[in-house]
Design a protein around this motif. Structure first.
Motif, short mmCIF file in Angstrom:
data_model
loop_
_atom_site.label_atom_id
_atom_site.label_comp_id
_atom_site.label_asym_id
_atom_site.label_seq_id
_atom_site.Cartn_x
_atom_site.Cartn_y
_atom_site.Cartn_z
N TYR A 190 1.09 -1.26 -0.30
CA TYR A 190 -0.32 0.27 -0.07
C TYR A 190 1.00 1.34 -0.19
O TYR A 190 0.70 2.12 -0.97
N ILE A 191 2.49 1.35 0.98
CA ILE A 191 2.80 2.27 1.44
C ILE A 191 3.67 2.87 -0.45
O ILE A 191 4.16 3.70 -0.81
N ALA A 192 4.28 1.58 -0.62
CA ALA A 192 5.07 1.72 -1.85
C ALA A 192 4.37 2.49 -3.64
O ALA A 192 4.50 2.85 -3.27
N LYS A 193 2.57 1.98 -3.44
CA LYS A 193 1.68 2.57 -4.39
C LYS A 193 1.94 3.90 -4.27
O LYS A 193 1.74 4.28 -5.27
N LYS A 194 1.84 3.77 -3.43
CA LYS A 194 1.88 6.10 -2.73
C LYS A 194 3.02 6.59 -3.03
O LYS A 194 2.99 7.72 -3.15
N ALA A 195 4.01 5.69 -2.18
CA ALA A 195 5.49 6.54 -2.85
C ALA A 195 5.67 7.41 -3.65
O ALA A 195 5.97 6.62 -5.20
N ASP A 196 6.93 7.95 -3.45
CA ASP A 196 6.80 9.03 -4.62
C ASP A 196 8.41 8.34 -4.33
O ASP A 196 8.79 8.02 -6.27
N ARG A 197 9.00 7.69 -4.36
CA ARG A 197 10.45 7.53 -4.35
C ARG A 197 10.40 5.99 -3.72
O ARG A 197 9.75 5.72 -2.42
N VAL A 198 11.10 4.58 -3.69
CA VAL A 198 11.18 3.83 -2.60
C VAL A 198 12.88 3.10 -3.05
O VAL A 198 12.75 2.91 -3.93
N THR A 199 13.06 3.04 -1.90
CA THR A 199 14.81 2.55 -1.94
C THR A 199 14.43 1.45 -0.73
O THR A 199 14.25 1.22 0.11
N LEU A 200 15.83 0.23 -1.63
CA LEU A 200 15.48 -0.63 -0.44
C LEU A 200 17.05 -0.97 -0.49
O LEU A 200 18.18 -1.02 -1.22
N ILE A 201 17.82 -1.53 1.25
CA ILE A 201 18.94 -0.91 1.65
C ILE A 201 19.28 -2.31 1.86
O ILE A 201 18.18 -2.94 1.86
N ILE A 202 20.61 -2.50 1.23
CA ILE A 202 21.35 -3.74 1.19
C ILE A 202 22.40 -3.96 1.59
O ILE A 202 23.49 -3.16 1.62
N SER A 203 22.67 -4.39 2.85
CA SER A 203 24.01 -4.23 3.65
C SER A 203 24.84 -2.86 3.65
O SER A 203 25.87 -2.70 3.35
N GLY A 204 23.52 -1.67 3.72
CA GLY A 204 24.26 -0.54 4.24
C GLY A 204 23.80 0.07 2.72
O GLY A 204 24.15 1.13 2.94
N LEU A 205 23.69 -0.47 1.28
CA LEU A 205 24.37 0.18 0.65
C LEU A 205 22.56 -0.17 -0.42
O LEU A 205 21.60 -1.13 -0.39
N PRO A 206 21.93 1.49 -0.83
CA PRO A 206 20.94 1.93 -1.32
C PRO A 206 21.08 1.80 -2.51
O PRO A 206 21.37 1.58 -3.31
N LEU A 207 19.48 1.18 -3.27
CA LEU A 207 19.10 0.98 -4.35
C LEU A 207 17.57 1.35 -4.18
O LEU A 207 16.42 0.69 -3.94
N GLU A 208 17.44 2.04 -5.59
CA GLU A 208 16.22 2.85 -6.19
C GLU A 208 15.26 2.01 -6.28
O GLU A 208 15.83 1.35 -8.40
N ILE A 209 14.27 1.36 -6.58
CA ILE A 209 13.19 1.06 -6.77
C ILE A 209 12.46 1.75 -7.21
O ILE A 209 11.70 1.33 -9.05
N LYS A 210 11.95 3.04 -6.77
CA LYS A 210 11.16 3.68 -7.62
C LYS A 210 11.55 4.95 -7.52
O LYS A 210 11.66 5.66 -5.74
N ASN A 211 10.93 5.37 -8.51
CA ASN A 211 11.09 7.28 -8.23
C ASN A 211 10.50 8.11 -9.44
O ASN A 211 10.30 8.21 -10.62
N THR A 212 9.29 8.94 -9.13
CA THR A 212 8.25 9.09 -9.93
C THR A 212 8.93 11.37 -9.78
O THR A 212 7.97 11.60 -10.43
N LEU A 213 10.08 11.73 -8.98
CA LEU A 213 9.86 12.95 -8.97
C LEU A 213 11.07 13.70 -10.19
O LEU A 213 11.71 12.68 -10.67
#
Length: 170
Positions: free
Chosen positions: A147-170
């Motif tokens: 639900y939140i991911a659908k509403k979000a402008d951006r979604v970032t997945l953190i793996i071992s301290g490193l960010p991986l951008e999943i969604k960015n509508t900005l």
């Protein structure tokens, strides 16, 4: 803006989110949702508070986040997993009610004119729970994350301290 930050336990989500909030505001709001379960948990919370320092405005709210006005603020909500846990246990066997109540709260929150940085756990990466209670919670957590991911402008997945951008509508 709504920026959802997800990942496994101890992946570095909170530190990433805190750094992001501080890059957007010199006085961000930290919206803490955890109940204190025992003395070890209380100590962990105190360590987190000390790490953040006094530039943060901390609000502790277990369930009813919409009681607060965050207009014009940068708000770090940490975390959805502990927050949805409060609905899950308060509503006992009614997972549908827990999800409905949580979504109602989020709809009110997301109508506020502020920037949201929301931390959650990605439980679906950790294997299949061995008991019904844990499986029900995983299902509830997955539903609220979606639900939140659908509403979000951006979604970032953190793996071992490193960010991986999943969604960015900005």
């Amino acid at each position: 803006m709504i920026h959802l930050i997800t990942g496994g336990q101890r992946s570095g989500k909170s530190l990433f989110a805190e750094d992001l909030a501080l890059s957007l505001s010199n006085q961000p709001v930290y919206l803490a949702t955890s109940r204190i379960w025992d003395e070890a948990h209380r100590e962990r919370i105190e360590i987190h508070k000390k790490r953040r320092g006094n530039q943060w405005t901390t609000i502790e709210e277990e369930k009813f986040l919409s009681r607060h006005d965050f207009s014009g603020k940068v708000v770090l909500l940490d975390c959805i997993t502990l927050w949805i846990n409060n609905f899950f246990f308060d509503n006992e066997e009614d997972d549908k009610k827990s999800l409905q109540e949580a979504i109602q709260e989020l709809e009110i929150l997301f109508d506020q004119n502020c920037d949201w940085i929301i931390v959650t756990n990605e439980l679906g990466l950790g294997g299949h729970p061995e008991n019904k209670l844990a499986m029900r919670f995983n299902d509830l957590q997955g539903s609220i994350n979606q639900y939140i991911a659908k509403k979000a402008d951006r979604v970032t997945l953190i793996i071992s301290g490193l960010p991986l951008e999943i969604k960015n509508t900005l």
